[in-house]
Design a protein around this motif. Sequence first.
Motif, short mmCIF file in Angstrom:
data_model
loop_
_atom_site.label_atom_id
_atom_site.label_comp_id
_atom_site.label_asym_id
_atom_site.label_seq_id
_atom_site.Cartn_x
_atom_site.Cartn_y
_atom_site.Cartn_z
N ASN A 197 69.81 -37.56 102.18
CA ASN A 197 69.33 -36.73 101.06
C ASN A 197 68.76 -35.40 101.56
O ASN A 197 68.96 -34.35 100.94
CB ASN A 197 68.26 -37.47 100.25
N PHE A 198 68.04 -35.48 102.68
CA PHE A 198 67.39 -34.28 103.22
C PHE A 198 68.40 -33.20 103.60
O PHE A 198 68.11 -32.01 103.55
CB PHE A 198 66.54 -34.63 104.45
N GLU A 199 69.60 -33.64 103.99
CA GLU A 199 70.64 -32.68 104.37
C GLU A 199 71.04 -31.80 103.18
O GLU A 199 71.46 -30.65 103.36
CB GLU A 199 71.88 -33.42 104.91
N GLN A 200 70.90 -32.34 101.98
CA GLN A 200 71.31 -31.61 100.77
C GLN A 200 70.16 -30.84 100.13
O GLN A 200 70.37 -30.06 99.21
CB GLN A 200 71.88 -32.60 99.74
N ARG A 201 68.94 -31.10 100.60
CA ARG A 201 67.77 -30.48 99.97
C ARG A 201 67.33 -29.23 100.72
O ARG A 201 67.34 -29.19 101.94
CB ARG A 201 66.62 -31.49 99.93
N GLU A 202 66.92 -28.24 99.96
CA GLU A 202 66.42 -27.00 100.56
C GLU A 202 65.05 -27.22 101.21
O GLU A 202 64.77 -26.72 102.28
CB GLU A 202 66.31 -25.90 99.49
#
Length: 324
Positions: A148-153
């Motif tokens: 998820n962190f990969e997709q979050r700014e």
Amino acid sequence: MDISRLSDKINHTLTTLHYGDNPAELYEPIRYIMALGGKRIRPLLVLLAAEMYDDNVENALLPAAAVEVFHNFTLMHDDIMDRAPLRRGKPTVHEKWNANIAILSGDVMLVRAYQLLLQVEQNKLAKVLELFSKTAAEVCEGQQHDMNFEQREQVSIQEYIRMITLKTAVLLGFSLELGAILQGAPDSDAEHLKLFGNNIGIAFQLRDDLLDVYGDKDKFGKQVGGDILSDKKTFLMLTALEKANQEQLQTIISWRNRTGADTAEEKVKAITKVYDELQIRQQTEQQIDLYFKNAIHHLDAVQVTEERKATLRGLALQLMERDS
């Protein structure tokens, strides 16, 4: 306590495990990944905790093997998700065979881990299976957070610590808790050993983040700056984003998503320069030290003689001082 003797017991136990034969495409990948080796830290922690309470650790060998089989199952599936070509210098299972085979073989490894845990004494079995199931779910939660962190700014440092706690640390904590439970240790000791493992696991991952940027390439065994090149939201990057002034922030943002091989070295140098300006290395080392001290606090609280804690204490120091 002799770590090399315990490691030999673990390796012997793992080589005697039988996973199945037919179809070969299902079982050969399991034998393949298990033969790649690794540090075997998790089963070693099971035995070290067990040996604190009883010199005879034979009853802990198959449960310790279960933890290692489960750990390698997570690696097999993680490699698919990360599209990783190599594992310990060899082709990953999904590269050597294919993703479908890697998924199914991993599933069988999870089943096998449960089968191995069934060797636990009847009066401890329900507790062990409950704790293992909880830990296994937490490891999956950690992996999902990581993706998820990969997709979050934006990701907070607190969220990152929570993610590595789940993805990496809880299995170390469970390994120690398991060893204690198997030998009938008091509940308070088992809990302190779990928290010791959790804190060591967090410190270990932060050390990994640090070595990725500041490690010796020849000793580290993988590309230094790999996390920078892949724009990974590590503790170092998140701390830099939080502390950066406008100019430094602009530098970090300007390099984001630039992945060309021709600019790789320049990107690593530019981001590392920002880290140096913000003293990110020192701040990371302070956090590592904090979690290490928390770990030792819990080890100190375990009600066995100092002599019986010495090997585990020494291993913790070794893990924290590693440069690779």
